[in-house]
Design a protein around this motif. Structure first.
Motif, PDB file in Angstrom:
ATOM      1  N   SER A  97       4.955   3.399   2.710  1.00  0.00           N
ATOM      2  CA  SER A  97       4.805   2.087   2.100  1.00  0.00           C
ATOM      3  C   SER A  97       4.571   1.040   3.174  1.00  0.00           C
ATOM      4  O   SER A  97       5.287   1.003   4.186  1.00  0.00           O
ATOM      5  N   ALA A  98       3.542   0.211   2.983  1.00  0.00           N
ATOM      6  CA  ALA A  98       3.230  -0.884   3.903  1.00  0.00           C
ATOM      7  C   ALA A  98       3.144  -2.168   3.093  1.00  0.00           C
ATOM      8  O   ALA A  98       2.310  -2.281   2.176  1.00  0.00           O
ATOM      9  N   LEU A  99       4.010  -3.126   3.381  1.00  0.00           N
ATOM     10  CA  LEU A  99       4.008  -4.387   2.654  1.00  0.00           C
ATOM     11  C   LEU A  99       2.714  -5.140   2.922  1.00  0.00           C
ATOM     12  O   LEU A  99       2.248  -5.219   4.060  1.00  0.00           O
ATOM     13  N   PHE A 118      -0.064   7.024   9.240  1.00  0.00           N
ATOM     14  CA  PHE A 118       0.769   7.888   8.412  1.00  0.00           C
ATOM     15  C   PHE A 118       0.134   9.273   8.255  1.00  0.00           C
ATOM     16  O   PHE A 118       0.810  10.298   8.352  1.00  0.00           O
ATOM     17  N   ASP A 119      -1.181   9.300   8.026  1.00  0.00           N
ATOM     18  CA  ASP A 119      -1.861  10.588   7.900  1.00  0.00           C
ATOM     19  C   ASP A 119      -1.722  11.402   9.183  1.00  0.00           C
ATOM     20  O   ASP A 119      -1.572  12.635   9.146  1.00  0.00           O
ATOM     21  N   ALA A 120      -1.758  10.711  10.329  1.00  0.00           N
ATOM     22  CA  ALA A 120      -1.582  11.403  11.613  1.00  0.00           C
ATOM     23  C   ALA A 120      -0.169  11.973  11.723  1.00  0.00           C
ATOM     24  O   ALA A 120       0.032  13.078  12.230  1.00  0.00           O
ATOM     25  N   ARG A 140       0.866  -1.178   0.000  1.00  0.00           N
ATOM     26  CA  ARG A 140       0.000   0.000   0.000  1.00  0.00           C
ATOM     27  C   ARG A 140       0.904   1.229   0.000  1.00  0.00           C
ATOM     28  O   ARG A 140       1.794   1.346   0.833  1.00  0.00           O
ATOM     29  N   ARG A 141       0.672   2.138  -0.931  1.00  0.00           N
ATOM     30  CA  ARG A 141       1.508   3.327  -1.028  1.00  0.00           C
ATOM     31  C   ARG A 141       0.660   4.583  -0.898  1.00  0.00           C
ATOM     32  O   ARG A 141      -0.367   4.725  -1.546  1.00  0.00           O
ATOM     33  N   PHE A 186      -6.362  -3.722   8.492  1.00  0.00           N
ATOM     34  CA  PHE A 186      -5.078  -3.504   9.150  1.00  0.00           C
ATOM     35  C   PHE A 186      -4.282  -2.433   8.421  1.00  0.00           C
ATOM     36  O   PHE A 186      -3.690  -1.541   9.033  1.00  0.00           O
ATOM     37  N   TYR A 187      -4.304  -2.488   7.089  1.00  0.00           N
ATOM     38  CA  TYR A 187      -3.560  -1.518   6.300  1.00  0.00           C
ATOM     39  C   TYR A 187      -4.247  -0.159   6.315  1.00  0.00           C
ATOM     40  O   TYR A 187      -3.575   0.884   6.245  1.00  0.00           O
ATOM     41  N   ASP A 188      -5.571  -0.158   6.439  1.00  0.00           N
ATOM     42  CA  ASP A 188      -6.277   1.113   6.599  1.00  0.00           C
ATOM     43  C   ASP A 188      -5.825   1.809   7.881  1.00  0.00           C
ATOM     44  O   ASP A 188      -5.646   3.040   7.914  1.00  0.00           O
ATOM     45  N   THR A 189      -5.618   1.017   8.933  1.00  0.00           N
ATOM     46  CA  THR A 189      -5.152   1.571  10.206  1.00  0.00           C
ATOM     47  C   THR A 189      -3.742   2.142  10.078  1.00  0.00           C
ATOM     48  O   THR A 189      -3.434   3.210  10.611  1.00  0.00           O
TER      49      THR A 189
END
Length: 210
Positions: free
Chosen positions: A179-181, A198-200, A157-158, A190-193
């Motif tokens: 980047s999250a593998l 990152f947004d925080a 996820r980028r 999980f990746y949404d979290t």
């Protein structure tokens, strides 16, 4: 707030990573930062960890950091942010790279960075405008599939933020890439979290004028 031509140009930025993360400078001081992180990791090994295996663990960590640093530098990275402590016992497969400023020609003479961001937004799926320290920035998010031919070894996820540097002439822009593998059959929530994390972090962004 719109970026104006007479706004004083900053000489850097500040970003606050989450607890348990470390920043690795990629221009100078890289070796010292890596050594510090490795010493901290070795000090946190379980009490029963075999002493004879510590040199091997240290070497493996050093090799992994060198690989990640090399990839970040290849992207023009200035600073690499990594989680160096486990989250509830789980290592987070994520990273943030702050890339060196790049110059992009204006869409039209006297058009300003706003026109550049609008043009990029029109070409970038799901892009949206965010404000970082009174500066309009462009945010984009996508899932990248593994493609060895394109140099992408693992799906991830980028999320990227594209930030104009106020008052720069010619116009310069910073890029912050998260980047999250993505593990096979993993929970998308999980990746949404992780993206929310990152947004925080980007919410702590501030220009530096010192």
């Amino acid at each position: 707030m719109s970026i104006t031509e007479n706004r004083r140009s900053p000489n850097g930025f500040n970003l606050v990573p989450p607890p348990g993360w470390d920043a690795i400078p990629l221009r100078t001081g890289t070796r010292e930062a890596i050594d510090h992180i490795i010493r901290k990791a070795v000090a946190q090994l379980p009490a029963g960890f075999p002493k004879d295996d510590i040199p091997k663990a240290r070497l493996k960590l050093n090799q992994e950091f060198k690989k990640v640093v090399r990839r970040a530098r290849a992207k023009g990275g200035m600073t690499l942010y990594l989680p160096t402590e486990r989250f509830h016992g789980v290592p987070l497969p994520v990273s943030i790279v702050a890339a060196a400023p790049i110059e992009i020609p204006r869409v039209r003479p006297q058009s300003g960075p706003e026109a550049v961001l609008a043009a990029l937004a029109s070409m970038t799926p799901d892009a949206e405008t965010r404000e970082l320290d009174d500066t309009a920035a462009l945010r984009s998010e996508r899932d990248v599939t593994a493609d060895v031919a394109q140099g992408v070894d693992v799906a991830h996820r980028r999320v990227e933020y594209f930030v104009p540097v106020p008052g720069s002439c010619p116009d310069q822009y910073l890029t912050f890439s998260f980047s999250a593998l993505i593990a096979p059959e993993s929970d998308p929530a999980f990746y949404d979290t992780l993206v929310e994390l990152f947004d925080a972090v980007m919410g702590t962004f501030r220009w530096s004028y010192a």
